[in-house]
Design a protein around this motif. Structure first.
Motif, short mmCIF file in Angstrom:
data_model
loop_
_atom_site.label_atom_id
_atom_site.label_comp_id
_atom_site.label_asym_id
_atom_site.label_seq_id
_atom_site.Cartn_x
_atom_site.Cartn_y
_atom_site.Cartn_z
N TYR A 52 15.80 -25.20 -11.24
CA TYR A 52 17.16 -24.74 -11.54
C TYR A 52 17.11 -23.63 -12.58
O TYR A 52 18.06 -22.87 -12.74
CB TYR A 52 18.05 -25.91 -11.99
CG TYR A 52 17.53 -26.71 -13.16
CD1 TYR A 52 17.69 -26.29 -14.47
CD2 TYR A 52 16.87 -27.92 -12.95
CE1 TYR A 52 17.21 -27.03 -15.53
CE2 TYR A 52 16.38 -28.68 -14.00
CZ TYR A 52 16.55 -28.22 -15.30
OH TYR A 52 16.06 -28.95 -16.34
N LEU A 53 15.98 -23.52 -13.31
CA LEU A 53 15.85 -22.47 -14.33
C LEU A 53 15.67 -21.08 -13.72
O LEU A 53 15.88 -20.07 -14.38
CB LEU A 53 14.62 -22.75 -15.21
CG LEU A 53 14.64 -24.02 -16.06
CD1 LEU A 53 13.26 -24.28 -16.64
CD2 LEU A 53 15.68 -23.87 -17.18
N THR A 54 15.23 -21.04 -12.46
CA THR A 54 14.90 -19.76 -11.82
C THR A 54 16.14 -18.89 -11.65
O THR A 54 17.22 -19.39 -11.30
CB THR A 54 14.28 -20.06 -10.43
OG1 THR A 54 13.19 -20.96 -10.61
CG2 THR A 54 13.78 -18.78 -9.77
N THR A 55 15.97 -17.59 -11.89
CA THR A 55 17.11 -16.66 -11.75
C THR A 55 16.90 -15.73 -10.56
O THR A 55 15.78 -15.54 -10.10
CB THR A 55 17.27 -15.79 -13.02
OG1 THR A 55 16.09 -14.98 -13.16
CG2 THR A 55 17.48 -16.65 -14.26
N GLU A 56 17.99 -15.12 -10.13
CA GLU A 56 17.92 -14.14 -9.02
C GLU A 56 17.03 -12.96 -9.44
O GLU A 56 16.28 -12.43 -8.63
CB GLU A 56 19.34 -13.61 -8.71
CG GLU A 56 20.30 -14.68 -8.25
CD GLU A 56 20.48 -14.71 -6.74
OE1 GLU A 56 20.52 -13.62 -6.14
OE2 GLU A 56 20.56 -15.81 -6.18
N ALA A 57 17.14 -12.57 -10.70
CA ALA A 57 16.32 -11.44 -11.18
C ALA A 57 14.84 -11.78 -11.07
O ALA A 57 14.01 -10.92 -10.72
CB ALA A 57 16.69 -11.11 -12.63
N GLU A 58 14.49 -13.03 -11.34
CA GLU A 58 13.09 -13.44 -11.20
C GLU A 58 12.64 -13.37 -9.74
O GLU A 58 11.53 -12.93 -9.44
CB GLU A 58 12.90 -14.86 -11.74
CG GLU A 58 12.93 -14.94 -13.26
CD GLU A 58 12.57 -16.34 -13.74
OE1 GLU A 58 11.80 -16.45 -14.70
OE2 GLU A 58 13.09 -17.32 -13.16
N LEU A 59 13.52 -13.82 -8.86
CA LEU A 59 13.17 -13.78 -7.43
C LEU A 59 12.97 -12.34 -6.98
O LEU A 59 12.03 -12.02 -6.25
CB LEU A 59 14.26 -14.46 -6.59
CG LEU A 59 14.49 -15.95 -6.86
CD1 LEU A 59 15.57 -16.51 -5.95
CD2 LEU A 59 13.19 -16.74 -6.69
N ASP A 60 13.85 -11.45 -7.46
CA ASP A 60 13.71 -10.02 -7.09
C ASP A 60 12.37 -9.47 -7.60
O ASP A 60 11.68 -8.76 -6.88
CB ASP A 60 14.87 -9.21 -7.69
CG ASP A 60 16.18 -9.48 -6.97
OD1 ASP A 60 16.13 -9.96 -5.81
OD2 ASP A 60 17.24 -9.24 -7.57
N ARG A 61 12.05 -9.80 -8.83
CA ARG A 61 10.80 -9.26 -9.41
C ARG A 61 9.58 -9.80 -8.66
O ARG A 61 8.64 -9.08 -8.37
CB ARG A 61 10.71 -9.63 -10.89
CG ARG A 61 9.82 -8.68 -11.67
CD ARG A 61 9.64 -9.10 -13.12
NE ARG A 61 8.21 -9.24 -13.40
CZ ARG A 61 7.70 -10.09 -14.26
NH1 ARG A 61 8.49 -10.89 -14.95
NH2 ARG A 61 6.41 -10.15 -14.44
N PHE A 62 9.62 -11.08 -8.34
CA PHE A 62 8.51 -11.68 -7.61
C PHE A 62 8.34 -11.02 -6.24
O PHE A 62 7.23 -10.63 -5.85
CB PHE A 62 8.77 -13.19 -7.45
CG PHE A 62 7.93 -13.84 -6.38
CD1 PHE A 62 6.55 -13.82 -6.45
CD2 PHE A 62 8.54 -14.44 -5.29
CE1 PHE A 62 5.78 -14.42 -5.45
CE2 PHE A 62 7.78 -15.02 -4.29
CZ PHE A 62 6.40 -15.01 -4.36
#
Ligand SMILES: Cc1ncc(COP(=O)(O)O)c(C=O)c1O
Length: 387
Positions: free
Chosen positions: A368-378
Motif C-alpha cells: 500500500y506504500l507504493t506510489t504511481e510515481a514509483e511505478l512510472d519510474r520502475f
C-alpha cells in the motif's frame, strides 16, 4: 476512508531511500517497529536479557493476542516462530505421517513444503488446476477419500498474483475429515484472514512480508481441537516442562515453540501487527490490489514483457518475463538505479513452474506504500534495459 499513504511513507525510513518493489520478499519496516526492536535490545544490554524478557512478558502476551485477532483465532492457538518454513515444518513434523501416506497439494505449493513432504517419503498427488490456474475444486473433491492424510495449499504463491480459493478447499477438506495446512506466507498482512472461514487446521505466516515485521519472526496457528492430533518432533523446557510425572507438553499452541526466542523482534512484530489491524485489512487489500493492477497495466505496454500471473483475483505480487533477459541481469540493472525487485527460479514453486514450462519469473511486488510515481519510474527503467 482511504489510507494516508503520505503519512505512512513518512513513517517508513526506507520509503524514500529505495524504490522497493520486493514487498513479497520482505517489506519495509516502519520507524515505530524499528524503535520497539532497538529499545528492547538496549534494555537487554543495560539490564540483562533474561530480566528484560520477564519485564515484557505481559507485552508479549498482548502481541500473541493481536496476532490471534489478525487471524480470527484465539491466543492459545498461536505460536511464535522464526518464519513461515519454521512454523510449517514444525507442524508437519508433528503430524507424524508415515512413508507412503497420501497427500494432496495444489500446483502452487511452496517448494520448502514440498521438500518436507518428499523427504518424509509421502505419496504426493498434485491436484490439477482449473482454466484460470486455481486449484480445481472438482478435481480435489474427486481425489479426497479416507486414504488422504493431508491437504496442503499455498494460498498465494511465490511466483505470481494467483489467489487460491482457500476457504472452498477448507470446506472440502473438513467435509472429508482430512487435515488442512494453509501456507499463508504471501497472504497475511495483505488479505483479511479468518481461520474459521478458511477451515484450516494449521496456518503459517512470516512477519517480514506484507505484515512489515522484522525478519526472523513468524506465526503458526494450530486449531485448538487439532492440537492433540500433533505430536511435536521435539520439546524443551518451555514447550514440555518436566513435572513429577515427567515431561508434559503445554496445553496450547506454545507447545510448538522453542524456549529461546527473540523478544526484541517479537515486540517489533507486535507493532507491525497492531498497525495492520489499525489500518484495516480490507483497506490494505484494496490499496495493494489497486497498485498491483496499475503496475500490470503499465507492464502490458512494455515491449518484450509477458505477464505471468494466473487467477482471477490477483495479489500484490506481479510476475512477468522479459524477452531475452535473465532475472539476475534485470535485477542487477535495476538495483544499480536504486530499484529492488525479485526473481524466482524453479525451486520456490517447482510444480507450477514445470506445469507452465517456466524456468524463472521476475517479481515486482507492491505494498500500500507504493506510489504511481514509483511505478512510472520502475517501468521507465525497465524499458531502458536492452537485450
Ligand atoms: C508462499 C511462501 N511460502 C513459504 C515461504 C518461506 O518463508 P520463510 O522464508 O519465512 O520460511 C515463502 C517465502 O517467500 C513463500 O512465498
Amino acid at each position: 476512508m482511504t489510507l494516508d499513504i503520505a503519512r505512512l511513507r513518512a513513517e517508513t525510513p526506507g520509503a524514500d531511500r529505495i524504490l522497493h518493489l520486493n514487498h513479497a520478499g520482505s517489506s519495509l519496516m516502519s520507524a515505530a517497529t524499528v524503535a520497539a526492536i532497538e529499545a528492547h535490545l538496549r534494555r537487554e544490554a543495560e539490564f540483562g536479557s533474561m530480566e528484560s524478557g520477564v519485564a515484557v512478558a505481559a507485552h508479549l502476551d498482548q502481541v500473541r493476542a493481536d496476532a490471534a485477532e489478525l487471524l480470527g483465532a484465539a491466543a492459545d492457538e498461536i505460536a511464535f516462530t522464526g518464519g513461515n518454513s519454521d512454523g510449517w515444518g514444525r507442524a508437519f513434523a508433528a503430524l507424524r505421517l508415515k512413508p507412503g501416506d497420501r497427500v494432496l497439494v495444489g500446483r502452487s505449493e511452496w517448494g520448502g513444503n514440498l521438500a518436507c513432504l518428499q523427504r518424509a517419503g509421502l505419496a504426493i498427488e498434485t491436484v490439477p488446476a482449473d482454466a484460470e490456474g486455481r486449484i480445481s475444486l472438482d478435481a480435489l473433491a474427486g481425489l479426497l477419500d479416507d486414504r488422504v492424510r493431508l491437504v496442503a495449499l499455498t494460498w498465494a504463491p511465490a511466483n505470481g498474483g494467483l489467489i487460491q480459493p482457500a476457504a472452498a478447499v477448507g470446506r472440502l477438506a473438513r467435509a472429508a475429515g482430512v487435515p488442512y495446512f494453509l501456507d499463508a506466507a504471501q497472504a497475511v498482512g495483505q488479505l483479511p484472514v479468518d481461520v474459521a472461514a478458511l477451515g484450516c487446521d494449521v496456518l503459517t505466516a512470516p512477519g517480514r512480508k506484507a505484515l512489515r515485521g522484522p525478519r526472523g519472526t513468524g506465526l503458526l496457528f494450530v486449531r485448538r481441537d487439532f492440537q492433540d492430533r500433533l505430536e511435536p518432533a521435539f520439546v524443551d523446557t518451555h514447550s514440555a516442562p518436566i513435572g513429577p510425572g515427567g515431561a508434559v507438553p503445554l496445553s496450547d499452541a506454545r507447545r510448538f515453540e522453542s524456549a529461546e526466542g527473540p523478544a526484541a523482534l517479537r515486540l517489533g512484530l507486535g507493532v507491525a501487527l497492531r498497525q495492520a489491524l489499525d489500518l484495516g485489512l480490507d483497506r490494505i487489500r484494496a490499496a495493494v490490489f489497486a497498485n498491483a493492477e496499475a503496475l500490470r497495466a503499465r507492464l502490458a505496454d512494455v515491449p518484450g514483457v509477458r505477464l505471468q500471473d494466473l487467477g482471477v483475483e490477483r495479489s500484490g505480487l506481479v510476475a512477468f518475463t522479459l524477452a531475452g533477459q535473465t532475472g539476475a541481469r534485470v535485477q542487477a540493472a535495476l538495483a544499480a538505479q536504486g530499484i529492488n525487485i525479485g526473481f524466482n527460479g524453479r525451486a520456490y514453486t517447482p510444480l507450477d513452474m514445470d506445469a507452465r514450462g517456466l524456468g524463472e519469473v521476475l517479481r515486482a511486488s507492491v505494498s500500500y506504500l507504493t506510489t504511481e510515481a514509483e511505478l512510472d519510474r520502475f517501468v521507465a527503467a525497465l524499458r531502458q534495459i536492452d537485450g
